[in-house]
Design an enzyme around this catalytic site. Structure first.
Site, PDB file in Angstrom:
ATOM      1  N   HIS A  62      -0.989  94.634  47.681  1.00 15.74           N
ATOM      2  CA  HIS A  62      -0.982  95.926  48.381  1.00 15.74           C
ATOM      3  C   HIS A  62      -1.986  96.864  47.722  1.00 15.74           C
ATOM      4  O   HIS A  62      -1.667  97.551  46.756  1.00 15.74           O
ATOM      5  CB  HIS A  62       0.396  96.586  48.333  1.00 15.74           C
ATOM      6  CG  HIS A  62       1.382  96.027  49.289  1.00 15.74           C
ATOM      7  ND1 HIS A  62       1.247  96.127  50.659  1.00 15.74           N
ATOM      8  CD2 HIS A  62       2.538  95.358  49.086  1.00 15.74           C
ATOM      9  CE1 HIS A  62       2.282  95.542  51.243  1.00 15.74           C
ATOM     10  NE2 HIS A  62       3.071  95.059  50.319  1.00 15.74           N
ATOM     11  N   ASN A  96      -5.597 100.487  56.128  1.00 16.41           N
ATOM     12  CA  ASN A  96      -5.562 101.948  56.301  1.00 16.41           C
ATOM     13  C   ASN A  96      -6.958 102.550  56.179  1.00 16.41           C
ATOM     14  O   ASN A  96      -7.240 103.351  55.290  1.00 16.41           O
ATOM     15  CB  ASN A  96      -4.610 102.567  55.272  1.00 16.41           C
ATOM     16  CG  ASN A  96      -3.224 101.971  55.374  1.00 16.41           C
ATOM     17  OD1 ASN A  96      -2.657 101.879  56.454  1.00 16.41           O
ATOM     18  ND2 ASN A  96      -2.674 101.544  54.239  1.00 16.41           N
ATOM     19  N   ASP A 153       1.454  98.812  57.712  1.00 15.56           N
ATOM     20  CA  ASP A 153       1.696  99.364  56.378  1.00 15.56           C
ATOM     21  C   ASP A 153       2.682 100.525  56.436  1.00 15.56           C
ATOM     22  O   ASP A 153       3.780 100.368  56.953  1.00 15.56           O
ATOM     23  CB  ASP A 153       0.375  99.745  55.711  1.00 15.56           C
ATOM     24  CG  ASP A 153       0.518  99.852  54.179  1.00 15.56           C
ATOM     25  OD1 ASP A 153       1.223  99.006  53.597  1.00 15.56           O
ATOM     26  OD2 ASP A 153      -0.049 100.776  53.587  1.00 15.56           O
ATOM     27  N   ASP A 306       0.466  99.079  44.811  1.00 16.89           N
ATOM     28  CA  ASP A 306       0.354 100.011  45.946  1.00 16.89           C
ATOM     29  C   ASP A 306      -0.744 101.035  45.644  1.00 16.89           C
ATOM     30  O   ASP A 306      -0.569 102.246  45.804  1.00 16.89           O
ATOM     31  CB  ASP A 306       1.687 100.704  46.233  1.00 16.89           C
ATOM     32  CG  ASP A 306       1.655 101.499  47.542  1.00 16.89           C
ATOM     33  OD1 ASP A 306       0.779 101.225  48.374  1.00 16.89           O
ATOM     34  OD2 ASP A 306       2.509 102.397  47.729  1.00 16.89           O
ATOM     35  N   PHE A 324       1.164 111.102  50.182  1.00 17.11           N
ATOM     36  CA  PHE A 324       1.979 110.121  49.463  1.00 17.11           C
ATOM     37  C   PHE A 324       1.056 109.121  48.773  1.00 17.11           C
ATOM     38  O   PHE A 324       0.121 108.608  49.381  1.00 17.11           O
ATOM     39  CB  PHE A 324       2.871 109.333  50.441  1.00 17.11           C
ATOM     40  CG  PHE A 324       3.984 110.122  51.061  1.00 17.11           C
ATOM     41  CD1 PHE A 324       5.145 110.398  50.352  1.00 17.11           C
ATOM     42  CD2 PHE A 324       3.887 110.564  52.372  1.00 17.11           C
ATOM     43  CE1 PHE A 324       6.192 111.099  50.933  1.00 17.11           C
ATOM     44  CE2 PHE A 324       4.924 111.262  52.970  1.00 17.11           C
ATOM     45  CZ  PHE A 324       6.079 111.536  52.246  1.00 17.11           C
ATOM     46  N   GLY A 325       1.307 108.816  47.485  1.00 17.13           N
ATOM     47  CA  GLY A 325       0.599 107.706  46.867  1.00 17.13           C
ATOM     48  C   GLY A 325      -0.045 108.018  45.535  1.00 17.13           C
ATOM     49  O   GLY A 325      -0.421 109.159  45.244  1.00 17.13           O
TER      50      GLY A 325
END
Length: 424
Positions: A62, A96, A153, A306, A324-325
Site C-alpha cells: 500500500h 490515487n 482504496d 500506507d 488523512f495520511g
C-alpha cells in the site's frame, strides 16, 4: 554484477539455509552459491556489516506516489527512491492519481518506470471508473497489461451489487479485489475514532461499526461468490475477530494493517495534532492488542506503510480540514522492530513484509536458495538510530515519527541485477 555478501544470517522460513550464518554469492541477478565460506576473485564486490541479516526483498502493498497529477507530493522516481531507502525491493502502487489508474494505458505508463529501477513497481488499478463507485473498469484489459489488483482504496466500495459482480468476475483470474472496509454513511464525515476523546474535542467520530459492518458484507459476498477478497487497513478488535472466524470457516480472505494502527492510539490527537490524522483513525489500546494478536496468529497477513505523502499546506491546518495520511516507507521497519519485537519473532515480522504480500497478490517468491533469482534485503534488526528529516527522501515530510529513536534498519538491497547500499 557480481557481489559477495559475507557472514549474513539468512531469515527465510522457506529456505534450507534458514537461520544459518553464510556467505552468499550473487552473480548476474541470481544466487550462485551459499556456503559457510566462499573464496572469490578480485573483481567481485564484497559487502559486509555487523550483525548482518538477509531476507527475501521486502514488499509494501500500500503506497501512494502522487504522479500523475500530484507530483508536488511525490513523483514516481522519488517514491521508488524512498522505498529503496526503507529496504523495499517491490511496492504495490495505489491508484490515487489524477487521472486515476482505471485503464490499461495508465497501467502500462506506471509499469514503464520499472525499466531502470532497482525497486519493482506493481500496479493496483481502480475497481470503478474514476473511483466513482458506479461502473466497473475493463478489468480484463488491465490484467493483460499487468494490473495485479483492483481497489478504490480509501474510497471504499459502497454498492453490494457492484462488489458481488466484481468478485464473480475476478474469481477465475489471478488478480485480486482489495477493499478498505468503511461504510461512508456510518463514517458520516468523521475525522477521528468515535469515543471519549472525540466527544471531548468536539470532533466528529468514526465508529468501529463503519469498518466492522462492511467486513461482514465482504465476508458474506466472498462466501456467496466463492471468490477471494482482501481487507485493507484493519483497525478494530471485532474486525480481527470476524476475519479470524471467516478464515476458520475456509473463506478465502486475507488482510493487512497499516503500521501506525498497530501501536498508536486516539490519545495522540488529544491536542488536535493533524500529523496523526489517518484513515482508518487511530483506535484504542484494546484494539491495538487485538491487532497484535491477529498478527501473531496469522489473522492479519501483512503490514504496510500506507505511505501517503502530502504537502504541508494540506496537513498543517485545522484538524477537520487536514488530509488523512502519513508517509512511512523510510520508517516502517524501524517502527515494526521497536514496537513488535516483544510480540512477534523476526521470521514472522519478515514474512509480513516480504513473502506474505506476494502470496496474497499471486507473485512468485524467490526463496534464498542457489540458482534462484536474487531479490533480497540486507538489514540489522538490532541497530538503533534517530529518524530525522535527513532520512526522508520523500518530497513530503508528513511523519509524526521525526525525532524518534527507531530500532532495526535496512542496510542494502539487491533486485533487478542492481545493488544499492543505504545510508544510515
Amino acid at each position: 554484477m557480481k557481489i559477495l555478501i559475507k557472514r549474513t544470517k539468512i531469515i527465510d522460513s522457506s529456505s534450507k539455509h534458514n537461520n544459518k550464518v553464510c556467505d552468499v554469492l550473487i552473480n548476474n541477478n541470481k544466487i550462485e552459491k551459499i556456503a559457510k565460506s566462499i573464496q572469490i576473485d578480485s573483481d567481485t564486490k564484497i559487502f559486509k556489516s555487523e550483525n548482518l541479516h538477509l531476507s527475501q526483498g521486502w514488499f509494501d502493498m500500500h503506497v501512494n506516489f502522487g504522479q500523475p497529477g500530484f507530483e508536488q507530493r511525490e513523483t514516481i522516481n522519488n517514491g521508488l527512491k524512498s522505498a529503496a531507502q526503507g529496504g523495499f525491493t517491490e511496492v504495490l502502487l495505489m491508484p490515487n492519481t489524477q487521472p486515476v489508474i482505471d485503464n490499461s494505458t495508465m497501467v502500462e505508463f506506471i509499469k514503464g518506470y520499472n525499466k531502470d529501477s532497482i525497486v519493482t513497481i506493481q500496479v493496483a488499478g481502480t475497481l470503478t471508473k474514476d473511483q466513482k463507485g458506479e461502473n466497473i473498469v475493463e478489468m480484463h484489459d488491465m490484467i493483460n497489461s499487468g494490473c495485479l489488483a483492483f481497489t478504490d482504496d480509501k474510497k471504499s466500495i459502497q454498492s453490494n451489487e457492484l462488489m458481488k459482480i466484481a468478485l464473480l468476475y475476478i474469481k477465475d483470474t489471478k488478480s485480486l479485489i482489495m477493499n478498505f472496509p468503511n461504510d461512508k454513511k456510518l463514517q458520516n464525515k468523521g475525522v477521528i475514532n468515535e469515543g471519549v476523546i472525540s466527544t471531548h474535542l468536539g470532533l466528529k467520530g468514526i465508529p468501529n461499526i463503519a469498518e466492522e459492518m462492511m467486513i461482514d458484507r465482504d465476508i458474506t459476498l466472498s462466501c456467496y461468490t466463492d471468490s477471494k477478497i482482501h481487507e485493507s487497513y484493519i483497525s478494530t478488535e471485532k474486525s480481527v475477530e470476524k476475519i479470524k472466524y471467516a478464515k476458520e470457516k475456509g473463506i478465502n480472505i486475507s488482510s493487512d494493517v497499516a503500521v501506525h494502527n498497530i501501536f498508536l492510539t486516539e490519545d495522540k490527537v488529544n491536542n488536535f495534532d493533524s500529523r496523526y490524522k489517518v484513515l482508518p483513525p487511530l483506535r484504542t489500546e484494546q484494539d491495538n492488542k487485538a491487532i497484535i494478536n491477529g498478527l501473531i496468529d496469522g489473522t492479519i497477513d501483512a503490514i504496510t506503510s500506507d505511505h501517503s505523502p502530502y504537502e504541508i499546506e494540506t496537513k498543517k491546518i485545522e484538524f477537520d480540514n487536514a488530509a488523512f495520511g502519513i508517509i512511512g516507507l523510510e520508517s516502517l521497519f524501524g517502527l515494526i522492530i521497536k514496537n513488535l519485537e516483544k510480540h512477534l519473532d523476526l521470521h514472522q515480522i519478515i514474512e509480513k513484509i516480504s513473502s506474505n504480500p506476494r502470496n496474497i497478490l499471486g507473485i512468485q517468491n524467490h526463496s534464498i536458495e542457489e540458482g534462484n533469482i536474487a531479490n533480497i534485503t540486507l538489514f540489522n534488526p538490532k541497530i538503533e538510530w534517530d529518524f530525522t528529516e535527513k532520512n526522508i527522501i520523500s518530497k513530503s515530510k508528513n511523519s509524526p515519527f521525526i525525532g524518534e529513536k527507531l530500532k532495526g534498519k535496512a542496510l542494502a538491497i539487491y533486485n533487478n541485477n542492481k545493488f544499492l547500499e543505504l545510508s544510515i
